[in-house]
Design an enzyme around this catalytic site. Structure first.
Site, short mmCIF file in Angstrom:
data_model
loop_
_atom_site.label_atom_id
_atom_site.label_comp_id
_atom_site.label_asym_id
_atom_site.label_seq_id
_atom_site.Cartn_x
_atom_site.Cartn_y
_atom_site.Cartn_z
N CYS A 1 0.79 -1.23 0.00
CA CYS A 1 0.00 0.00 0.00
C CYS A 1 0.82 1.29 0.00
CB CYS A 1 -1.05 0.00 1.11
SG CYS A 1 -0.70 -1.04 2.52
N ASP B 1 -1.99 -7.82 -5.38
CA ASP B 1 -2.46 -6.71 -4.57
C ASP B 1 -2.92 -5.57 -5.46
OD1 ASP B 1 -2.92 -5.53 -2.21
OD2 ASP B 1 -0.83 -5.21 -1.67
N ARG C 1 7.52 -11.06 5.14
CA ARG C 1 7.01 -10.93 6.50
C ARG C 1 7.76 -11.90 7.39
NH1 ARG C 1 0.49 -10.10 5.51
NH2 ARG C 1 0.77 -8.40 4.03
N LYS D 1 -13.29 -4.91 6.85
CA LYS D 1 -12.84 -5.70 5.71
C LYS D 1 -13.73 -6.90 5.47
CE LYS D 1 -9.57 -8.30 8.53
NZ LYS D 1 -8.34 -9.06 8.54
N HIS E 1 -8.09 -1.72 -0.29
CA HIS E 1 -7.04 -2.72 -0.51
C HIS E 1 -7.74 -3.98 -1.00
CE1 HIS E 1 -4.30 -0.68 2.57
NE2 HIS E 1 -5.46 -0.15 2.82
N GLN F 1 1.59 -11.11 -3.19
CA GLN F 1 0.17 -10.75 -3.17
C GLN F 1 -0.26 -10.23 -4.51
OE1 GLN F 1 -0.91 -7.91 -0.18
NE2 GLN F 1 -1.44 -9.47 1.30
N HIS G 1 -4.79 -1.45 -5.13
CA HIS G 1 -5.34 -0.38 -4.31
C HIS G 1 -6.18 0.51 -5.18
CE1 HIS G 1 -2.05 -1.96 -1.89
NE2 HIS G 1 -2.85 -1.69 -0.89
#
Length: 629
Positions: A333, A382, A362, A463, A509, A380, A384
Site C-alpha cells: 500500500c 495486490d 514478512r 474488511k 485494498h 500478493q 489499491h
RNA sequence: GCCGGAGUAGCUCAGCUGGUCAGAGCAACGGUUUUGUAAACCGUAGGCCGUCGGUUCGAAUCCGACCUCCGGCUCCA
C-alpha cells in the site's frame, strides 16, 4: 402437554415431561438408545423438560453420522478425559473441554509438564472408566454454590467461568467427577464405543497469549470402532493430498533451511504460477486495473509515516548499514500511495485502480510457517483502488465479482467474513458506521452469505475476507477487501474535486488470490495434484512404443506444440512409462506404435480411460480443455 | 514467541536398551533388453546420521544449546 413427532403424529405427555420421558413413552428401546433431543434445530439434554406444542426428534446411538449426536458423544468423552487426568495427575487444574469438529479437547494446567507418552496412560485410564461404565447426572445450582464447590477443589478456572457465565449454572457429575457444564450429555458412557487421544498442544487460557499457557489434550470418539477406523483412514487420505508432500512428489517446489518460509519454485511449479499470473494480468486489464511495480526496500521513515513502524515492525525484515535503516516491504500500500501522490490528481481520474503482484516479506513468528500456505516470502495479487466516497460501494461490488469469478474458475468453495471495527482503531464512529455499512450493503446487494466477525477489522477500516479450508481441515484467509479511510490521510495525498478543493480519497485494498503461494498450496490440495489441463505443468506426454517410433513421436509432439508436450523415449518398458505418467498425474498420455496414425491416436487420460482419436479431434479437445474460463 | 514431537542417501523409512550400525526399497548411473496402457533383468555409486559442544576407552544411539521441520496455540495473506 403434547409434542409433535417427526412422523407428524402428536404425543400426549404429562406436564413437565423430559426428552427421556417422551422417548420412554414411545418405546423402551428408544429410551435406552436416546442421546439427545432436537427441537426446532436446537439440541437439548434428555433430562430437561420439553416445551409444550413443539416438534421434537429423539437422536439415538444409531444416528452415528449426525453432527449433533456426535457432539454430545464427544462432549461426554471430554468429561471422561478430565476425570482420568484428575485421577492420574493429582493437583491438575481443569479449564474447558468442548467438542469440536472431528473430536474434542480438554485444557489442563498440570503441576508438572507432561509428554506425549502420557497420552497412552491417560487413554488406558479412560478405557478403564468405559469398562466400569459412567452415567451423567445433571444438577442446577446457584452461582454461589458452584463457586464454593469449585474453589474448595482449587479449580480456579472453573470459578472464573462461573463468574462470567450467563444464565443458569448447571453441573454434570459422572462417577466422582463434577464439571461445570451447560450440556447436553449422554445418559451414560455405553454409546462411546471407540475413543482415541490424538494429540497434545499448548493453548492459552481464553485464547489470549498474555494468559498462562495450558496443556490441551485432543481426542476423538465415535459410536463404533468402524467409524473411528474410517475416520483415521480419511485422515491418511487427506495427508496424501497435502501440498507439501505433493510439491516434492510432483517436483513443483521445495523449501530449504537457508531461507525458511521462502519457496524455491521448480520449473513445473513455475508453469502453474505463470498460468495464474497470466490469468490475473488478463483480468486486471479487463477490469480496469493499471499494473505498477514498486520497490522492495524503503527507508524507515516511510514505515513511520505509514504506521507500520509502530504496528508491524515485529513482522518486518530490517536492513541497516552505516547510513540508514530500511525495511523490506510487508505490504504494497505505501508504494501505491506514493504513485498516487506523485502528482496532482483530479476527481476525473477516480476510481484509480493500481495493481501489482508484489513480492512482500514478512518475518513471521517462528513456529507459524507452513509449507506454501504460511510463508515469509509472500506474493500478493495486490491492488489499491483510490476512489471517492460515492464510488466505494460500486468498487467493492467489483471486487466481490472479481473474487467470485476467480474462485469459480477452479470450483473452489469458500466463505466470506465481514470484520467490523476493532477496539483499537482510528477514525470516528460515524466514519465506521459508513464504511461498515458500505461493505455490508455490497455483500447484500450481491446476495452473498457471510459470517460476521465483530471487532476483527483492521485499525484503519473494516474488511471482507475470503476463507478456505485445506485438505486437513485448517482454515486459511485468502482474498481480502479492506476499506481504508486512514492511510491516504497519513500520507497527505489528495485529489482535486469538482468544487476545486482538495479531498482525501478513500482507498480499497484488494487481493483476490490473496497470496499466490497460499493459493497454489490450496489448489494443489484441491486437485490432489491432478491438475486440469489448463493448469497442468505437462499437459501431454507421448510414449513411443519402440525405438522405431521415436521420430514419429517427435513429429506428433511438434504438431501439438501449442500445448505443453513431452516425449518420453527413455529406455523403459511402455508399462513403466505409463506408470510414470500416471504417478506424475499428467492429464493426457499418447502411446504411439505401429498401430497408430494421425487418424487414429491411442489416447489415455489420467486415471486410465482409453480411447482412439484423430489428430484433429485430439487438438480440438485439448484446445477446449486448456483454455481458461 | 509458547507447548508437544522429529531431523539417518534425492525420496520413503529401518537401525537408536552406547561396541561389524552405515542399511533397505524407489530414484540416479552403467550394462543387457526394444518394449502396447500403473513397476523388465543384472550391476555400480551415493550419507560429517541437522549443526556445535559435552559425557565416555568408544556416540547415529546418552546430555545441553542452536537451526529447521511436523502437530497445535497465538498471529496472519
Amino acid at each position: 402437554m403434547r409434542v409433535l413427532l417427526p412422523d407428524s403424529t402428536e404425543l400426549e405427555l404429562p406436564d413437565g415431561s423430559t426428552g427421556l420421558d417422551a422417548a420412554a413413552a414411545i418405546g423402551p428401546n428408544l429410551a435406552k438408545d436416546a442421546v439427545l433431543v432436537r427441537s426446532n434445530g436446537r439440541v437439548q439434554d434428555l433430562r430437561l423438560p420439553l416445551e409444550d406444542g413443539q416438534p421434537i426428534q429423539i437422536l439415538t446411538t444409531r444416528d452415528t453420522d449426525d453432527p449433533d449426536a456426535l457432539y454430545v458423544l464427544r462432549h461426554s468423552a471430554a468429561h471422561l478425559l478430565a476425570e482420568a487426568v484428575r485421577r492420574l495427575y493429582p493437583g491438575t487444574k481443569i479449564a474447558i473441554g468442548p467438542p469440536i469438529e472431528n473430536g474434542f479437547y480438554y485444557d489442563f494446567e498440570f503441576p508438572e509438564p507432561i509428554g506425549e507418552d502420557a497420552l497412552e496412560r491417560i487413554e488406558a485410564e479412560i478405557e478403564r472408566e468405559l469398562e466400569e461404565g459412567r452415567s451423567w447426572e445433571r444438577e442446577e445450582v446457584s452461582a454461589e454454590d458452584a463457586k464454593r464447590l469449585f474453589s474448595e477443589q482449587g479449580e480456579d478456572y472453573k470459578v472464573e467461568l462461573v463468574d462470567t457465565a450467563e444464565g443458569e449454572i448447571s453441573l454434570y457429575t459422572q462417577g466422582e467427577f463434577t464439571d461445570l457444564c451447560r450440556g447436553p450429555h449422554l445418559q451414560d458412557s455405553k454409546p462411546i464405543k471407540a475413543l482415541k487421544l490424538t494429540g497434545l498442544a499448548g493453548a492459552y487460557w481464553r485464547g489470549d497469549e498474555k494468559n498462562t499457557q495450558l496443556t490441551r489434550i485432543y481426542g476423538t470418539a465415535f459410536f463404533s470402532q468402524a467409524d473411528l477406523d474410517a475416520y483415521l483412514e480419511r485422515l491418511e487420505e487427506a495427508r496424501k493430498r497435502d501440498h507439501r508432500r505433493l510439491g516434492t512428489e510432483l517436483d513443483l517446489f521445495h523449501l530449504g533451511e537457508v531461507s525458511p518460509g521462502a519457496p524455491f519454485w521448480h520449473p513445473k511449479g513455475m508453469v502453474i504460477w505463470n498460468v495464474l499470473e497470466d490469468l490475473r494480468r488478463r483480468e486486471d486489464l479487463r477490469r480496469g486495473y493499471a499494473e505498477v511495480k514498486t520497490p522492495l526496500i524503503f527507508d524507515k521513515s516511510l514505515w513511520e509515516t505509514s504506521g507500520h513502524w509502530e504496528k508491524f515492525r515485529e513482522n518486518m525484515f530490517l536492513i541497516s548499514d552505516d547510513e540508514r535503516v530500511s525495511g523490506l516491504k510487508p505490504m504494497n500500500c505505501p508504494g501505491h500511495i506514493l504513485i498516487f501522490g506523485n502528482r496532482l490528481r483530479s476527481y476525473r481520474e477516480l476510481p484509480l485502480r493500481l495493481a501489482e503482484a508484489g513480492t512482500l516479506h514478512r518475518n513471521e513468528l517462528a513456529g507459524t510457517l507452513h509449507g506454501l500456505t504460511r510463508v515469509t516470502h509472500v506474493t500478493q495479487d495486490d491492488s489499491h483502488i483510490f476512489c471517492t466516497r460515492d464510488q466505494i460501494e460500486e468498487e467493492v461490488l467489483g471486487c466481490l465479482d472479481y473474487s467470485e469469478y476467480l474462485y469459480g474458475l477452479f470450483g473452489l468453495e469458500f466463505r466470506f467474513e465481514l470484520s467490523t471495527r476493532p477496539e483499537n482503531r482510528l477514525g470516528t464512529d460515524e466514519e465506521w458506521d459508513f464504511t461498515e455499512g458500505a461493505l455490508r450493503s455490497a455483500l447484500e446487494r450481491r446476495g452473498l452469505e457471510y459470517e460476521l466477525n465483530e471487532g476483527d477489522g483492521a485499525f484503519y477500516g473494516p474488511k471482507i475476507d475470503l476463507h478456505m479450508t485445506d485438505s486437513l481441515g485448517r482454515s486459511w484467509q485468502m482474498g481480502t477487501i479492506q476499506l481504508d479511510s486512514q492511510m491516504p490521510a497519513r500520507f497527505g495525498v489528495t485529489y482535486v474535486g469538482p468544487d476545486n478543493h482538495e479531498h482525501t480519497p478513500y482507498m480499497i485494498h484488494r487481493a483476490s488470490f490473496g497470496s499466490l503461494e497460499r493459493f497454489i498450496g490450496i489448489l494443489i490440495e484441491h486437485y490432489a495434484g491432478a491438475f486440469p489441463v489448463w493448469l497442468a505443468p505437462v499437459q501431454v506426454r507421448i510414449i513411443p512404443v519402440g525405438l522405431d517410433h521415436r521420430d514419429a513421436a517427435r513429429e506428433l509432439a511438434e504438431k501439438l506444440d501449442e500445448f505443453r508436450v513431452e516425449v518420453d523415449d527413455s529406455d523403459e518398458t511402455v508399462g513403466k512409462r505409463i506408470r510414470n505418467a500416471e504417478v506424475e498425474k499428467i492429464p493426457y498420455v499418447l502411446v504411439w506404435g505401429d498401430k497408430e496414425s494421425e487418424d487414429s491416436i491411442a489416447v489415455r487420460t489420467h486415471g486410465g480411460e482409453q480411447s482412439t482419436k484423430s489428430l484433429d479431434e485430439l487438438q480440438a479437445e485439448l484446445r477446449k480443455a486448456s483454455s481458461v474460463s
